[in-house]
Enzyme design. Sequence first.
Site, PDB file in Angstrom:
ATOM      1  CE  LYS A  26      12.475  16.542 -13.380  1.00 22.05           C
ATOM      2  NZ  LYS A  26      11.150  17.178 -13.414  1.00 22.05           N
ATOM      3  NE  ARG A  96       9.587  19.492 -16.677  1.00 23.92           N
ATOM      4  CZ  ARG A  96       9.778  19.713 -17.967  1.00 23.92           C
ATOM      5  NH1 ARG A  96      10.908  20.239 -18.389  1.00 23.92           N
ATOM      6  NH2 ARG A  96       8.839  19.399 -18.834  1.00 23.92           N
ATOM      7  CG  MET A 107       7.268  18.318  -4.897  1.00 21.28           C
ATOM      8  SD  MET A 107       8.970  18.378  -4.358  1.00 21.28           S
ATOM      9  CE  MET A 107       9.705  17.116  -5.383  1.00 21.28           C
ATOM     10  NE  ARG A 352      11.122   9.827 -13.407  1.00 24.64           N
ATOM     11  CZ  ARG A 352      10.130  10.653 -13.106  1.00 24.64           C
ATOM     12  NH1 ARG A 352      10.355  11.698 -12.338  1.00 24.64           N
ATOM     13  NH2 ARG A 352       8.913  10.451 -13.551  1.00 24.64           N
ATOM     14  CG  HIS A 468      -0.865  11.141 -10.942  1.00 21.94           C
ATOM     15  ND1 HIS A 468      -1.773  10.605 -10.058  1.00 21.94           N
ATOM     16  CD2 HIS A 468       0.100  11.709 -10.192  1.00 21.94           C
ATOM     17  CE1 HIS A 468      -1.382  10.862  -8.826  1.00 21.94           C
ATOM     18  NE2 HIS A 468      -0.250  11.533  -8.875  1.00 21.94           N
ATOM     19  NE  ARG A 574       2.899 -13.372  17.906  1.00 24.71           N
ATOM     20  CZ  ARG A 574       3.209 -13.403  16.610  1.00 24.71           C
ATOM     21  NH1 ARG A 574       2.849 -14.454  15.869  1.00 24.71           N
ATOM     22  NH2 ARG A 574       3.848 -12.398  16.046  1.00 24.71           N
ATOM     23  NE  ARG A 630       4.832 -14.865  23.331  1.00 16.40           N
ATOM     24  CZ  ARG A 630       4.342 -13.785  22.738  1.00 16.40           C
ATOM     25  NH1 ARG A 630       5.105 -12.725  22.559  1.00 16.40           N
ATOM     26  NH2 ARG A 630       3.103 -13.766  22.280  1.00 16.40           N
ATOM     27  CD  GLU A 758       8.318  -9.675  26.291  1.00 11.80           C
ATOM     28  OE1 GLU A 758       7.422  -9.283  25.518  1.00 11.80           O
ATOM     29  OE2 GLU A 758       8.395 -10.834  26.708  1.00 11.80           O
ATOM     30  N   GLY A 779      11.931  -9.079  21.673  1.00 10.59           N
ATOM     31  CA  GLY A 779      10.526  -8.846  21.322  1.00 10.59           C
ATOM     32  C   GLY A 779      10.330  -7.361  21.107  1.00 10.59           C
ATOM     33  CB  THR A 780      11.411  -5.189  18.316  1.00  6.03           C
ATOM     34  OG1 THR A 780      10.785  -5.958  17.281  1.00  6.03           O
ATOM     35  CG2 THR A 780      12.882  -5.547  18.391  1.00  6.03           C
ATOM     36  CG  ASN A 781       5.866  -6.379  17.964  1.00  6.02           C
ATOM     37  OD1 ASN A 781       6.572  -5.851  17.129  1.00  6.02           O
ATOM     38  ND2 ASN A 781       5.113  -7.430  17.711  1.00  6.02           N
ATOM     39  CG  ASP A 782       5.090  -6.380  24.550  1.00  3.65           C
ATOM     40  OD1 ASP A 782       4.252  -5.672  23.965  1.00  3.65           O
ATOM     41  OD2 ASP A 782       4.782  -7.377  25.235  1.00  3.65           O
ATOM     42  CB  CYS A 844      10.702 -12.900  17.503  1.00  2.00           C
ATOM     43  SG  CYS A 844      10.417 -12.444  19.216  1.00  2.00           S
ATOM     44  CE1 TYR A 864      15.438 -15.488  15.857  1.00  2.00           C
ATOM     45  CE2 TYR A 864      17.488 -16.302  16.802  1.00  2.00           C
ATOM     46  CZ  TYR A 864      16.152 -15.970  16.939  1.00  2.00           C
ATOM     47  OH  TYR A 864      15.516 -16.109  18.153  1.00  2.00           O
TER      48      TYR A 864
END
Length: 888
Positions: A26, A96, A107, A352, A468, A574, A630, A758, A779-782, A844, A864
Amino acid sequence: MTKYVYRFGGGVDDGGNGDKNLLGGKGANLDGMASIGLPVPPGFTITTEMCTRYYQEGGKFPDSLYDEVKRGIAHIESVTGKKFGDASDPLLVSVRSGARTSMPGMMDTVLNLGLNDATVEGLAAVSGDARFAWDSYRRFIQMYSDVVLALDHSAFEEALEIAKEDKGFHLDTEMGAEDWKALVGEYKAIVEKLWGRPFPQDVNDQLWGAVGAVFGSWESDRAKVYRRLNDIPGEWGTAVNVQAMVFGNMGDTSATGVAFTRDPATGENAYYGEYLINAQGEDVVAGIRTPQYLTKAARERAGARPLSMEEAMPETYAELARVFEILEKHYRDMQDIEFTVQQGKLWMLQTRSGKRTAKAALKIAVDMANEGLITQEEAVARVDPAALDQLLHPTLDPKAPRDVLTKGLPASPGAASGIIVFDADTAERRAELGEAVILVRVETSPEDIHGMHAAKGILTARGGMTSHAAVVARGMGRPCVSGAGSLSIDGKAKILRIGDRQLAEGDILTIDGATGEVMAGEVPTVQPELAGDFGTLMGWADKVRRLKVRANAETPADCQTARDFGAEGVGLCRTEHMFFDAGRITAVRQMILADSEAGRREALAKLLPEQRSDFTAIFEVMAGLPVTIRLLDPPLHEFLPHEEAEFEEVAKAADVGVETLKRRAAELHEFNPMLGHRGCRLGVTYPEIYEMQARAIFEAALDVAAKSGEAPIPEVMIPLVATRKELELMKAVVEATAKSVFEERGKTIDYLVGTMIELPRAALMAGEIAEVGEFFSFGTNDLTQTTIGISRDDAGRFLTQYVDKGIFARDPFVSLDVEGVGQLIEIAAERGRKTRSGIKLGICGEHGGDPASIAFCEKTGLDYVSASPYRVPIARLAAAQAALAAKK
């Protein structure tokens, strides 16, 4: 000495240079508008750096700030010719907030600051309008008491309603000067009763109380929730803007409004907004009065009777339209503007970049590029990838019957069905139970932010297109119908009445944010068509991105969806999901519970044609593209029988006793199965499992190649490898099977054998593993679970607190932990490439659809990312934006 105050307006330039990081959004834009000669009331900005210091020093201000603020007030006085606290001609100011990123309604704001028992008389005299002066004073007391003194605002609302009832009035505008003066007396009595002290009369005390409250609102619960939902770092802080008041409540030649230079719902190149005559800005956004349309065309489309601003104030409207053109060309984006007209003179209070729906974002970006206002690359960078999610899901079937109860304003497009709930806490609680909910409120407030996020849609009885509810819903991508005036909501009884119809909490309701319709029951949906602006922008994105985008998919339907969305292959199929099919689970259990290789092979022979059929269907959709499959990964206990009847069924199929099977099941029990006998450990122990799966893969691939003439490219992935030897053993099984199938068929196809990284050890030993593996898929989850030591299935109970307390910037299962897990990926990529220069690298896990994680993948040079089918377009756009950022 650090400078904390920057002045704007009146030809003064303190060198803020429109720096949003320093001045907040602002403040930077007020400074920018003033610098290009637009009518901006003079003021000054206290920087975001002071917000940080304010919290570091326990809510105290340094002595130097008092002198800087005094200089800022003197600047406003010199430009306006009024004095702060002067009883004869008082200067009033607004206070403000203004974070560097827009946080609408999150806010606090204080208007009309500087009024007291003496200055209100001076304001009445100098303005010649006692009604206006006392109305402004009562507004100030009410707002200051709420924001700064933290008193119950309902006590003031109740006093106002009683005052109107006593006079037989329905609208605030019917109240006269003496009515407002009497109410001010009541308000002051309420303050003394609730606060224990009289309302502050010293204008400097008022100012510092407001500045502290606005800085304090940065850490309010609603602001924290909004920051968490929108990935806004807590350390950014907010600026505070102090500005000379201009008044839209000085009679019928005065007004206030909110406008967009283009339609934020559709992106149409047409002015869009609302205004109120004889009102202050809070009246428009709070939904206290129903605003009027800005343009004649919008009024006529809506069939509304009150005159638009274009008709009621033609000269001022024409000036406003000129300002719109100037601002859009200057900022090169659609602008969200607040303005006030004081006795015929236009004043700009804010501009804005406007929040917009995904559909509007696409249209505006493409249109502006075609208009030559921005480049195609800038258009690609303009659209939030996550916002595309709004476009990728079904909308209401136009042919389906609709039991329309009423119609409100189409405040945020999209459609949703769900159970009615009447408060934000219930919305959040029932959504956590997996229920779709529609949050129904008279009007929403910033305290409702958590419930709005949890809800599938929002319905309000009051408020306009810039209320709002409307602004926040559009930013969240939630459908919203606002201003449905025929609704009667009994929050205590949890009942909604529309005419003679009555619905209770838990009843099903459907809203259509594109038409404003509110319907009883659930209405069927149809799939979206992604053409036009979507196709154009995605084409531009594909021209600049480097990362390939694949999909996590294991059914032909998911694969087709992914391919339709532009997926360039399957990054994770999977196979265990295929084993849970009701027609196969008995054979799977027979294989697991067998106590000999012969018994396992007998069961696997039943599964082979089923697996071959699965892969054939996937390869047919993905012919010519890589498909990473897999091999069996989860712990075997997930497939085991639990009920007596299930044991009897398996026993009969395997021709063994039930007690023998139960004993075998007990032998297989593990205390920590997610770190136990799973992944490649199954293949090492029972290589015949992976042998069967490999045979199914290669036979299916050859069948599809022969049928379509376009061979798929199987990438056989060995899961949970920790050592080179594990991968070496499993690769040998796959290669031996491939050789056997190729000899039987007299044909070959290209394929790769690689692994999923993983485990931390696999990342660290990637150099050795790459001697065998031809690709790595992270395998970013595990990998996140095993690196941080947190179960993603259980962490939801406490991760929100970890994010709130700043332990994690974001949930590490949603956005990659770049510092920790990311470092392991970088190590593995570097060591893998050193051993095998052409090794293919991708991710993946679910992070493959997260824009921030995709930016990390671009920086690390992966080949990838793979995301769920509906997130493929998001990944394509995020990959393009990451490539553009890397060029800079």
